[in-house]
Write a protein that holds these residues in place. Structure first.
Motif, PDB file in Angstrom:
ATOM      1  N   VAL A  26       0.924  -1.149  -0.121  1.00 13.81           N
ATOM      2  CA  VAL A  26      -0.084  -0.040  -0.032  1.00 13.81           C
ATOM      3  C   VAL A  26       0.923   1.261  -0.029  1.00 13.81           C
ATOM      4  CG1 VAL A  26      -1.889   1.170   1.216  1.00 13.81           C
ATOM      5  CG2 VAL A  26      -1.779  -1.228   1.154  1.00 13.81           C
ATOM      6  N   THR A  27       0.781   1.855  -1.038  1.00  9.30           N
ATOM      7  CA  THR A  27       1.253   3.388  -1.025  1.00  9.30           C
ATOM      8  C   THR A  27       0.250   4.308  -1.014  1.00  9.30           C
ATOM      9  OG1 THR A  27       2.932   2.605  -2.616  1.00  9.30           O
ATOM     10  CG2 THR A  27       2.475   5.065  -2.374  1.00  9.30           C
ATOM     11  N   ALA A  28       0.345   5.298   0.156  1.00 11.78           N
ATOM     12  CA  ALA A  28      -0.475   6.326   0.539  1.00 11.78           C
ATOM     13  C   ALA A  28      -0.252   7.669  -0.079  1.00 11.78           C
ATOM     14  CB  ALA A  28      -0.665   6.483   2.157  1.00 11.78           C
ATOM     15  N   LYS A  37      -4.264  15.294  -4.474  1.00 10.52           N
ATOM     16  CA  LYS A  37      -4.303  13.922  -4.396  1.00 10.52           C
ATOM     17  C   LYS A  37      -5.255  13.131  -5.229  1.00 10.52           C
ATOM     18  CE  LYS A  37      -5.388  13.761  -0.055  1.00 10.52           C
ATOM     19  NZ  LYS A  37      -5.739  15.195   0.211  1.00 10.52           N
ATOM     20  N   THR A  38      -6.661  13.772  -5.202  1.00  9.27           N
ATOM     21  CA  THR A  38      -7.466  12.930  -5.835  1.00  9.27           C
ATOM     22  C   THR A  38      -7.470  13.455  -7.545  1.00  9.27           C
ATOM     23  OG1 THR A  38      -9.377  13.299  -4.226  1.00  9.27           O
ATOM     24  CG2 THR A  38     -10.002  13.016  -6.438  1.00  9.27           C
ATOM     25  N   THR A  39      -6.664  14.731  -7.789  1.00 15.82           N
ATOM     26  CA  THR A  39      -6.340  14.686  -9.307  1.00 15.82           C
ATOM     27  C   THR A  39      -5.438  13.572  -9.575  1.00 15.82           C
ATOM     28  OG1 THR A  39      -7.022  17.077  -9.051  1.00 15.82           O
ATOM     29  CG2 THR A  39      -5.467  16.535 -10.880  1.00 15.82           C
ATOM     30  N   ILE A  40      -4.440  13.554  -8.796  1.00 16.58           N
ATOM     31  CA  ILE A  40      -3.348  12.354  -9.357  1.00 16.58           C
ATOM     32  C   ILE A  40      -4.307  11.096  -9.572  1.00 16.58           C
ATOM     33  CG2 ILE A  40      -1.302  11.144  -8.423  1.00 16.58           C
ATOM     34  CD1 ILE A  40      -0.435  13.531  -6.876  1.00 16.58           C
ATOM     35  N   LEU A  41      -5.138  10.645  -8.567  1.00 15.23           N
ATOM     36  CA  LEU A  41      -5.709   9.470  -8.933  1.00 15.23           C
ATOM     37  C   LEU A  41      -6.521   9.397 -10.104  1.00 15.23           C
ATOM     38  CD1 LEU A  41      -6.998   7.129  -6.398  1.00 15.23           C
ATOM     39  CD2 LEU A  41      -8.692   7.877  -7.862  1.00 15.23           C
ATOM     40  N   LEU A 158      -5.216  -1.505  -7.344  1.00 19.85           N
ATOM     41  CA  LEU A 158      -6.316  -0.778  -6.821  1.00 19.85           C
ATOM     42  C   LEU A 158      -6.074   0.502  -6.328  1.00 19.85           C
ATOM     43  CD1 LEU A 158      -9.385  -1.770  -5.814  1.00 19.85           C
ATOM     44  CD2 LEU A 158      -8.132  -2.362  -3.719  1.00 19.85           C
ATOM     45  N   LEU A 159      -7.161   1.496  -6.742  1.00 16.11           N
ATOM     46  CA  LEU A 159      -6.916   3.027  -6.448  1.00 16.11           C
ATOM     47  C   LEU A 159      -7.943   3.154  -5.279  1.00 16.11           C
ATOM     48  CD1 LEU A 159      -6.539   4.316 -10.034  1.00 16.11           C
ATOM     49  CD2 LEU A 159      -4.759   3.527  -8.378  1.00 16.11           C
ATOM     50  N   LEU A 160      -7.593   3.483  -4.138  1.00 14.11           N
ATOM     51  CA  LEU A 160      -8.752   3.888  -3.105  1.00 14.11           C
ATOM     52  C   LEU A 160      -8.821   5.349  -3.006  1.00 14.11           C
ATOM     53  CD1 LEU A 160      -7.983   1.053  -0.712  1.00 14.11           C
ATOM     54  CD2 LEU A 160      -9.883   1.066  -2.522  1.00 14.11           C
ATOM     55  N   ASP A 161      -9.906   6.237  -3.162  1.00 13.28           N
ATOM     56  CA  ASP A 161      -9.908   7.474  -3.063  1.00 13.28           C
ATOM     57  C   ASP A 161     -10.661   8.001  -1.796  1.00 13.28           C
ATOM     58  OD1 ASP A 161      -9.771  10.373  -3.107  1.00 13.28           O
ATOM     59  OD2 ASP A 161     -11.273  10.277  -4.740  1.00 13.28           O
ATOM     60  N   GLU A 162      -9.899   7.933  -0.475  1.00 17.50           N
ATOM     61  CA  GLU A 162     -10.471   8.442   0.630  1.00 17.50           C
ATOM     62  C   GLU A 162     -11.660   7.488   1.043  1.00 17.50           C
ATOM     63  OE1 GLU A 162      -9.969  12.205   2.328  1.00 17.50           O
ATOM     64  OE2 GLU A 162      -9.124  12.975   0.593  1.00 17.50           O
ATOM     65  N   PRO A 163     -11.444   6.177   0.953  1.00 13.16           N
ATOM     66  CA  PRO A 163     -12.628   5.343   1.162  1.00 13.16           C
ATOM     67  C   PRO A 163     -13.524   5.555   2.738  1.00 13.16           C
ATOM     68  CG  PRO A 163     -10.746   4.094   1.392  1.00 13.16           C
ATOM     69  CD  PRO A 163     -10.246   5.351   0.931  1.00 13.16           C
ATOM     70  N   ILE A 188      -1.424  -7.297  -5.621  1.00  9.98           N
ATOM     71  CA  ILE A 188      -1.275  -6.246  -6.443  1.00  9.98           C
ATOM     72  C   ILE A 188      -1.007  -4.880  -5.711  1.00  9.98           C
ATOM     73  CG2 ILE A 188      -2.905  -7.344  -8.313  1.00  9.98           C
ATOM     74  CD1 ILE A 188      -5.132  -5.514  -7.193  1.00  9.98           C
ATOM     75  N   PRO A 189      -0.638  -4.039  -6.285  1.00 15.40           N
ATOM     76  CA  PRO A 189      -0.425  -2.860  -5.637  1.00 15.40           C
ATOM     77  C   PRO A 189      -1.643  -1.966  -5.313  1.00 15.40           C
ATOM     78  CG  PRO A 189       0.190  -2.442  -7.870  1.00 15.40           C
ATOM     79  CD  PRO A 189      -0.203  -4.001  -7.668  1.00 15.40           C
ATOM     80  N   ILE A 190      -1.690  -1.209  -4.060  1.00 16.51           N
ATOM     81  CA  ILE A 190      -2.877  -0.518  -3.599  1.00 16.51           C
ATOM     82  C   ILE A 190      -2.317   1.015  -3.491  1.00 16.51           C
ATOM     83  CG2 ILE A 190      -4.527   0.063  -2.028  1.00 16.51           C
ATOM     84  CD1 ILE A 190      -4.560  -2.849  -1.299  1.00 16.51           C
ATOM     85  N   LEU A 191      -2.922   1.766  -4.204  1.00 17.48           N
ATOM     86  CA  LEU A 191      -2.809   3.362  -3.994  1.00 17.48           C
ATOM     87  C   LEU A 191      -3.796   3.826  -3.292  1.00 17.48           C
ATOM     88  CD1 LEU A 191      -0.608   5.420  -4.670  1.00 17.48           C
ATOM     89  CD2 LEU A 191      -2.210   6.308  -6.575  1.00 17.48           C
ATOM     90  N   PHE A 192      -3.568   4.519  -2.002  1.00 10.77           N
ATOM     91  CA  PHE A 192      -4.435   4.891  -0.798  1.00 10.77           C
ATOM     92  C   PHE A 192      -4.748   6.444  -0.815  1.00 10.77           C
ATOM     93  CE2 PHE A 192      -5.816   5.650   3.355  1.00 10.77           C
ATOM     94  CZ  PHE A 192      -6.807   4.869   3.659  1.00 10.77           C
ATOM     95  N   VAL A 193      -5.393   7.006  -1.110  1.00  4.08           N
ATOM     96  CA  VAL A 193      -5.465   8.614  -0.796  1.00  4.08           C
ATOM     97  C   VAL A 193      -6.130   8.775   0.451  1.00  4.08           C
ATOM     98  CG1 VAL A 193      -6.547  10.819  -1.468  1.00  4.08           C
ATOM     99  CG2 VAL A 193      -5.686   9.097  -3.311  1.00  4.08           C
TER     100      VAL A 193
END
Length: 412
Positions: A26-28, A37-41, A158-163, A188-193
């Motif tokens: 998980v990369t935050a 952050k959300t724009t990057i995602l 997996l991309l998680l936008d402030e879930p 798989i990698p997870i990108l966590f905002v």
């Protein structure tokens, strides 16, 4: 691995971000609201297009390059979960989960889909929710379903936008548990905002700080949180450290657990519901650590760990001073009064005792690094990615959803 440099101008706001994300863990993306952050995602997901730059995933160019490539969102094979679950209201939980799965044309494919669905339902703990409609779910349950739907599309990332936004304390803690568990059990990698430091302690392996449209620093989360120069961005009040430890023993009479930190050192805290031998990540808040020159006697503090001062930051105008201690080869932040530094003669290289109260630590401060349940199957990259590309779990899929109600879905 994800590798990108993205530039986008939005009115007066300029995004110019560069980052490499490892192929697992998980990369935050962490920063205050409005930092980008959300724009990057959204740029990674293909929901927006950068003015220029590049984005590569597993060696494949999704954006930029010599031919100015732009792979559309539905062909990127990325699972995206937004702040709102965005479940199809006319589908049951089972129908929502099955929607993202590939169409099964043969009996073997139908069996494979059924097995994968069962594994995901078990992993997320939603067996009892399958027949419910989205309107009957709590916020935490709905977001677990959304995560499952994204994963069943067999994404490469997996991309998680402030879930966790908008959830109460109990529901937030519940979902943090499941996200941390996912991070251990899928390959798989997870990108966590996120903009909440406490969420980072629970789930992140790596941290990328986002400020005013730029990624100002990135690295392993333990190293990042222990850096005093990053305190203005990582937060001072909730500042702390992450230690790797192992459950050594339990004392049932006094309801205590002993954790081993390495180098023969251990500390005690309230009893954990974890077996002996479990590897854990322990969060220590800087404000919960006191300093002594010698091991005190006649005190309520249960833990006095030998430490060496590596860094001291004491600024005029602040009541407190920030210290970085070395404990069993790990870096630990502590906060004390500036006056205490002077009175005790604290300096770099000095050996001290780090005093930690057992009641300052609780269950939420300890995250398992091993599988929580031996009977839960690991969902590996081959299971998630073996089939043909599927639609990204985004607004694109929402727009393509059929209008008929019920649990039937194209993946049946």
């Amino acid at each position: 691995m994800l590798d990108f440099h993205l530039h986008r101008q939005q009115g007066a706001f300029t995004l110019d971000a560069t980052l490499k994300v490892p192929a697992r863990g998980v990369t935050a993306l962490f920063g205050r609201s409005g930092s980008g952050k959300t724009t990057i995602l959204r740029l990674i997901a293909g929901l927006e297009r950068p003015d220029h730059g590049h984005l590569r995933l597993d060696g494949e160019c999704l954006t930029g390059g010599e031919n100015d490539i732009f792979v559309p969102a539905h062909r990127r094979r990325l699972g995206v979960v937004f702040q709102e679950p965005r479940l199809f209201p006319h589908y049951s939980v089972r129908g929502n989960l099955r929607y993202g799965m590939p169409r099964a044309l043969t009996p073997a494919q139908r069996q494979q889909n059924q097995s994968r669905l069962h594994e995901m339902v078990t992993l997320l703990g939603i067996e009892d929710l399958l027949s419910r409609m989205p309107g009957q779910l709590s916020g935490g349950e709905a977001r677990r379903v959304a995560i499952g739907r994204a994963l069943l599309s067999r994404p490469r990332m997996l991309l998680l936008d402030e879930p966790l936004t908008g959830l109460d304390g109990a529901r937030k803690q519940e979902l943090l548990h499941y996200i941390a568990r996912l991070a251990r059990e899928i390959e798989i990698p997870i990108l966590f905002v996120s903009h909440d430091t406490r969420e980072l302690f629970a789930v992140a392996d790596r941290l990328a700080l986002v400020d005013n449209g730029r990624i100002t620093a990135s690295g392993e989360i333990g190293d990042m949180l222990s850096r005093l120069d990053l305190a203005p961005q990582t937060g001072r009040f909730e500042a702390g450290s992450l230690l790797t430890a192992e459950v050594l023993s339990h004392d049932d009479d006094w309801q205590l657990t002993r954790l081993g930190l390495g180098a023969g050192l251990s500390l005690k805290l309230a009893r954990l519901a974890m077996p002996v031998g479990r590897r854990v990540r322990l969060r220590l808040r800087a404000r919960d650590i006191s300093i002594a020159l010698e091991t005190p006697t006649h005190t309520s503090l249960r833990n006095a760990l030998p430490a060496v001062i590596h860094e001291i930051e004491s600024e005029r105008g602040h009541a407190s001073a920030e210290l970085v201690l070395g404990i069993a080869g790990q870096r630990v932040r502590a906060r004390v009064d500036r006056l205490v530094c002077q009175e005790l003669g604290l300096k770099v290289g000095l050996g001290v005792k780090a005093l930690i109260s057992s009641v300052a630590l609780s269950g939420p401060d300890v995250i398992s690094l091993d599988a929580m349940d031996d009977d839960i199957p690991v969902v590996n990259a081959a299971q998630l990615s073996a089939a043909q590309p599927n639609a990204t779990q985004t607004d694109t899929a929402q727009a393509k959803a059929p209008n008929d109600a019920g649990s039937a879905s194209p993946a049946s």
